[in-house]
Design a protein around this motif. Structure first.
Motif: not given
Length: 267
Positions: A217-223, A226-241
């Motif tokens: 996933t780090r390599r995917l984020a680099a490809q 994505i500036p933060l260098g990783r995929l997001g977590l479901p709970e990070e989206a949930a906090r915005a919801i």
């Protein structure tokens, strides 16, 4: 510790048996809300309900299988939720995955299926729960959308077009529903860890088998730059919801929060 006390409030989360939907249910329960969730897969829904009841033994929880693309099923679900939990204050429309296809290889049937899924997974629940939301002092709808709505990808042409339409739909509903006291907002997610990405990881080619999930996933984020260098977590989206569904955002409607780790280039 929850960021807000939602005791006495009732929320509905469609597609709530996994991923962002399940993470949202967990946050709502932590905040003290009564929560109803639905999903199409009965086995997955039962597993999620059992896990939630184990983690939140004193919570008020209602779960039912429902295909939100079926108007009659969705209306019946809305009636059942009101009977079980009382009228709803918050509706989270969260359903649907992306379709990988270009314009050249997307036939009419695929276009119809994708547009129907993205629009009616919002339209049917909103229509079914709107009478309850209008009776709430804090009626709110949150639609889980994708960054594709503003930053389309040619290999996801149908999904990108449908997502853009849903963004417009959110803004239109927000204007129409404001006099009724119901707010409508959305989130735009980038690459967030999901079953879909897990399946792609499991199906990775032989030359990538030395990579574990974190490295892959780090390599995917680099490809994907994505500036933060990783995929997001479901709970990070949930906090915005949770923010958009709750009175924390009481003066916000017709808006979208970008949850993409800086991947957005449309601004």
């Amino acid at each position: 510790m929850p960021m807000i006390d939602l005791t006495g409030k009732t929320a509905v989360v469609t597609g709530g048996s996994s991923g962002i939907g399940l993470a949202t249910v967990e946050l709502l329960l932590e905040a003290g809300a009564a929560v109803a969730l639905c999903g199409r897969n009965a086995e997955r829904l039962t597993h999620a309900e059992q896990a939630l009841r184990s983690r939140f033994p004193n919570a008020t929880l209602f779960a039912a299988t429902c295909d939100v693309l079926d108007a009659a099923q969705t209306a019946a679900f809305a009636d059942a939720v009101e009977q079980a939990l009382g009228p709803v204050d918050m509706l989270v429309n969260n359903a649907g995955q992306g379709r990988v296809s270009t314009f050249a290889d997307t036939d009419d049937a695929a276009w119809t299926q994708e547009l129907h899924l993205k629009f009616f997974s919002v339209i049917h629940p909103t229509r079914a729960f709107m009478p309850q939301l209008e009776r709430s002092e804090h009626g709110a709808i949150v639609c889980v959308n994708s960054l594709l709505a503003q930053q389309p990808e040619p290999h996801m042409v149908a999904t990108s077009a449908a997502r853009a339409g849903v963004l417009n739909l959110v803004r239109s509903m927000a204007t129409e529903f404001a006099p009724k006291g119901v707010r409508v907002n959305g989130i735009l997610i980038g690459l967030v860890e999901s079953g879909q990405w897990r399946r792609r990881f499991e199906a990775r080619p032989e030359e990538d088998r030395h990579l574990d999930w974190a490295a892959w996933t780090r390599r995917l984020a680099a490809q994907k730059h994505i500036p933060l260098g990783r995929l997001g977590l479901p709970e990070e989206a949930a906090r915005a919801i949770l923010f958009l569904a709750s009175p924390l955002s009481s003066y916000t409607t017709g808006s979208h929060i970008d949850i993409s780790g800086g991947h957005s280039r449309h601004a």
